[in-house]
Design an enzyme around this catalytic site. Structure first.
Site, PDB file in Angstrom:
ATOM      1  N   TYR A  79       0.829  -1.222   0.000  1.00 52.56           N
ATOM      2  CA  TYR A  79       0.000   0.000   0.000  1.00 52.56           C
ATOM      3  C   TYR A  79       0.863   1.272   0.000  1.00 52.56           C
ATOM      4  O   TYR A  79       0.913   2.010  -1.003  1.00 52.56           O
ATOM      5  CB  TYR A  79      -0.925  -0.078   1.214  1.00 52.56           C
ATOM      6  CG  TYR A  79      -1.768   1.119   1.532  1.00 52.56           C
ATOM      7  CD1 TYR A  79      -2.420   1.840   0.541  1.00 52.56           C
ATOM      8  CD2 TYR A  79      -1.951   1.507   2.861  1.00 52.56           C
ATOM      9  CE1 TYR A  79      -3.222   2.926   0.859  1.00 52.56           C
ATOM     10  CE2 TYR A  79      -2.754   2.580   3.194  1.00 52.56           C
ATOM     11  CZ  TYR A  79      -3.384   3.297   2.193  1.00 52.56           C
ATOM     12  OH  TYR A  79      -4.171   4.368   2.522  1.00 52.56           O
TER      13      TYR A  79
ATOM     14  N   THR B 264       2.551 -10.084   1.172  1.00 55.18           N
ATOM     15  CA  THR B 264       1.303  -9.349   1.398  1.00 55.18           C
ATOM     16  C   THR B 264       1.012  -8.363   0.263  1.00 55.18           C
ATOM     17  O   THR B 264      -0.086  -7.825   0.184  1.00 55.18           O
ATOM     18  CB  THR B 264       1.329  -8.575   2.743  1.00 55.18           C
ATOM     19  OG1 THR B 264       2.513  -7.773   2.785  1.00 55.18           O
ATOM     20  CG2 THR B 264       1.327  -9.526   3.931  1.00 55.18           C
TER      21      THR B 264
ATOM     22  N   ASP C  39      13.159 -12.101  -1.610  1.00 57.41           N
ATOM     23  CA  ASP C  39      13.416 -11.786  -0.209  1.00 57.41           C
ATOM     24  C   ASP C  39      14.534 -10.733  -0.143  1.00 57.41           C
ATOM     25  O   ASP C  39      15.614 -10.937  -0.697  1.00 57.41           O
ATOM     26  CB  ASP C  39      13.853 -13.103   0.454  1.00 57.41           C
ATOM     27  CG  ASP C  39      14.100 -12.970   1.937  1.00 57.41           C
ATOM     28  OD1 ASP C  39      14.264 -11.817   2.406  1.00 57.41           O
ATOM     29  OD2 ASP C  39      14.133 -14.005   2.611  1.00 57.41           O
TER      30      ASP C  39
ATOM     31  N   SER D  60       3.315  -5.999   9.519  1.00 57.19           N
ATOM     32  CA  SER D  60       2.746  -4.815  10.183  1.00 57.19           C
ATOM     33  C   SER D  60       1.417  -5.058  10.900  1.00 57.19           C
ATOM     34  O   SER D  60       0.620  -4.125  11.042  1.00 57.19           O
ATOM     35  CB  SER D  60       2.586  -3.688   9.164  1.00 57.19           C
ATOM     36  OG  SER D  60       1.688  -4.084   8.166  1.00 57.19           O
TER      37      SER D  60
ATOM     38  N   THR E  22       6.940   3.869  12.673  1.00 57.22           N
ATOM     39  CA  THR E  22       5.521   3.912  13.080  1.00 57.22           C
ATOM     40  C   THR E  22       5.311   4.626  14.409  1.00 57.22           C
ATOM     41  O   THR E  22       6.210   4.622  15.270  1.00 57.22           O
ATOM     42  CB  THR E  22       4.970   2.469  13.208  1.00 57.22           C
ATOM     43  OG1 THR E  22       3.690   2.503  13.858  1.00 57.22           O
ATOM     44  CG2 THR E  22       5.871   1.584  14.057  1.00 57.22           C
TER      45      THR E  22
ATOM     46  N   TYR F 298       5.341  -5.459  17.283  1.00 56.00           N
ATOM     47  CA  TYR F 298       5.461  -4.724  16.016  1.00 56.00           C
ATOM     48  C   TYR F 298       6.210  -3.402  16.248  1.00 56.00           C
ATOM     49  O   TYR F 298       7.214  -3.119  15.583  1.00 56.00           O
ATOM     50  CB  TYR F 298       4.068  -4.467  15.421  1.00 56.00           C
ATOM     51  CG  TYR F 298       4.050  -3.447  14.327  1.00 56.00           C
ATOM     52  CD1 TYR F 298       4.727  -3.672  13.139  1.00 56.00           C
ATOM     53  CD2 TYR F 298       3.375  -2.235  14.479  1.00 56.00           C
ATOM     54  CE1 TYR F 298       4.737  -2.723  12.127  1.00 56.00           C
ATOM     55  CE2 TYR F 298       3.365  -1.287  13.485  1.00 56.00           C
ATOM     56  CZ  TYR F 298       4.056  -1.537  12.315  1.00 56.00           C
ATOM     57  OH  TYR F 298       4.063  -0.586  11.324  1.00 56.00           O
TER      58      TYR F 298
ATOM     59  N   PHE G 296       1.413   7.815  11.460  1.00 54.64           N
ATOM     60  CA  PHE G 296       0.260   7.614  12.319  1.00 54.64           C
ATOM     61  C   PHE G 296      -0.763   6.786  11.507  1.00 54.64           C
ATOM     62  O   PHE G 296      -0.369   5.765  10.969  1.00 54.64           O
ATOM     63  CB  PHE G 296      -0.206   8.963  12.899  1.00 54.64           C
ATOM     64  CG  PHE G 296       0.717   9.374  14.053  1.00 54.64           C
ATOM     65  CD1 PHE G 296       2.080   9.618  13.835  1.00 54.64           C
ATOM     66  CD2 PHE G 296       0.263   9.413  15.352  1.00 54.64           C
ATOM     67  CE1 PHE G 296       2.944   9.901  14.893  1.00 54.64           C
ATOM     68  CE2 PHE G 296       1.118   9.713  16.417  1.00 54.64           C
ATOM     69  CZ  PHE G 296       2.455   9.957  16.176  1.00 54.64           C
TER      70      PHE G 296
ATOM     71  N   ASP H 216      -4.697  -0.921  22.579  1.00 48.49           N
ATOM     72  CA  ASP H 216      -5.090   0.342  21.944  1.00 48.49           C
ATOM     73  C   ASP H 216      -4.897   1.518  22.899  1.00 48.49           C
ATOM     74  O   ASP H 216      -5.493   1.529  23.969  1.00 48.49           O
ATOM     75  CB  ASP H 216      -6.587   0.298  21.573  1.00 48.49           C
ATOM     76  CG  ASP H 216      -6.843  -0.170  20.164  1.00 48.49           C
ATOM     77  OD1 ASP H 216      -5.893  -0.218  19.368  1.00 48.49           O
ATOM     78  OD2 ASP H 216      -8.013  -0.484  19.860  1.00 48.49           O
TER      79      ASP H 216
END
Ligand code: UFG
Length: 325
Positions: free
Chosen positions: A11, A35, A51, A74, A114, A138, A166, A284
């Site tokens: 993405y 992915t 790889d 992720s 991240t 992660y 974010f 969270d």
């Protein structure tokens, strides 16, 4: 510049690679397609399937100016259940990449880090000098790579930049461009899940807790458009300085609650989107909002798509065209 983009079939990697190409750089995408999707590799990029730990050495020996390192495992939940996958897939692989860069004199590295490196924040908006206390494997694996980059910059003159994302959302859906967006086999992110409900692919969305210490009781996050993120990658690559490791938070600086996101999705899609309250999700934090002042000042970064409705609108254009599957 001649650049390698790892994870360029994913993405963020595909949209960032597309932006690099538009800016006139030469791009080779490396992705193992674990992915990612081969048809997301931007037209105009050379594609090497494999790889990174194995491919990086021989590829970088061809002579490159920099690497945009987006390839990663992720999923927060998975990282707690199968930590070895994250220490190997993120940390060991990145170390092999750093060694290959050192051995071949590849100068510039822009790394996808991240907000999960910070963990539960003491203060919001979060600045780059905030304590880093990740609450999941992660985030810890990404922080370990940040430390490795710092030491390679000091010892070997690497020009390193870490971008701490974010909540990335939206898609690249302009007319006459290759449409690029979010297509995860296992979808855990709020906006794509809500849009799947709008498309009838899910019955309802679960809101993970409505008793958080926020205005409406649901968690608040800072959503950044993937195109603004891609622009930051380009600026970071251009600004990277030899012997220095710079870290930048990237968010829009505005927080939106889970309820606000669902309401915006209802307005944008015109669908009812049933929602129910579910138990809190482990790990969270209540509120995650970035201060991106440093990126604005030092990189001259200026997000252009801060409006949540336009972020959701682009994600919807991508998903409703059948591309989000
Ligand atoms: N949420 C729901 N229902 C869902 C999915 C999510 O209520 O079905 C809530 C979550 O509890 C959270 C918010 O929506 O409060 C956003 O959740 P996401 O999973 O979309 O995003 P996160 O904030 O959990 O994750 C993001 C990045 C991760 C990163 C993390 C911490 O996607 O890569 O921030 O920085 F690790």
């Amino acid at each position: 510049m001649k650049l390698v983009v790892t994870g360029g079939a994913g993405y963020v990697g595909s949209v960032s690679a597309a932006r690099m190409l538009e800016a006139g750089h030469e791009v080779v995408v490396v992705d193992d397609l674990s992915t990612g999707h081969a048809d997301a590799v931007p037209a105009g990029a050379r594609f090497v399937e494999g790889d990174i730990a194995e491919v990086a050495g021989p590829l970088l020996a061809e002579g490159f100016d920099g690497v945009l390192h987006c390839a990663a495992k992720s999923l927060v939940g998975e990282s707690m259940q199968d930590p070895a996958k994250y220490w190997n897939g993120n940390v060991v692989t990145s170390l092999r990449l750093l060694e290959a860069m050192r051995d071949n004199g590849t100068q510039r590295l822009v790394f996808s880090s991240t907000a999960a490196t910070y963990g539960e924040p003491e203060q919001v908006p979060i600045v780059e000098t905030a304590p880093t206390r990740p609450t999941n494997t992660y985030g810890a694996s990404k922080l370990a790579i940040d430390f490795a980059i710092t030491s390679f910059a000091a010892a070997h003159g690497l020009a390193g930049v870490s971008l701490r994302y974010f909540n990335v959302a939206g898609a690249y859906v302009a007319p006459d461009v290759q449409q690029l967006g979010e297509r995860h086999a296992v979808e855990t992110h709020l906006i794509p899940i809500v849009l799947q409900v709008a498309l009838g692919q899910r019955e309802k969305v679960q809101m993970y807790g409505d008793d958080w210490p926020t205005e409406d009781g649901t968690c608040v996050r800072d959503y950044i458009h993937v195109l603004d993120l891609a622009e930051a990658h380009l600026l970071a690559m251009e600004h990277a300085k030899a012997g220095r490791h710079s870290i930048y938070n990237l968010g829009s600086g505005f927080g939106f609650s889970v309820k606000q996101v669902i309401d915006t999705c209802r307005q944008v899609t015109g669908h009812e989107i049933p929602a129910e309250v579910a138990p809190r999700r482990a790990g969270d934090p209540a509120v995650l909002v970035a201060s991106s002042e440093r990126a604005r000042q030092e990189l001259g970064w200026q997000p252009k798509h801060e409006d949540l409705a336009s972020i959701v609108g682009d994600a919807w254009a991508f998903a409703s065209a059948g591309r989000g599957e």
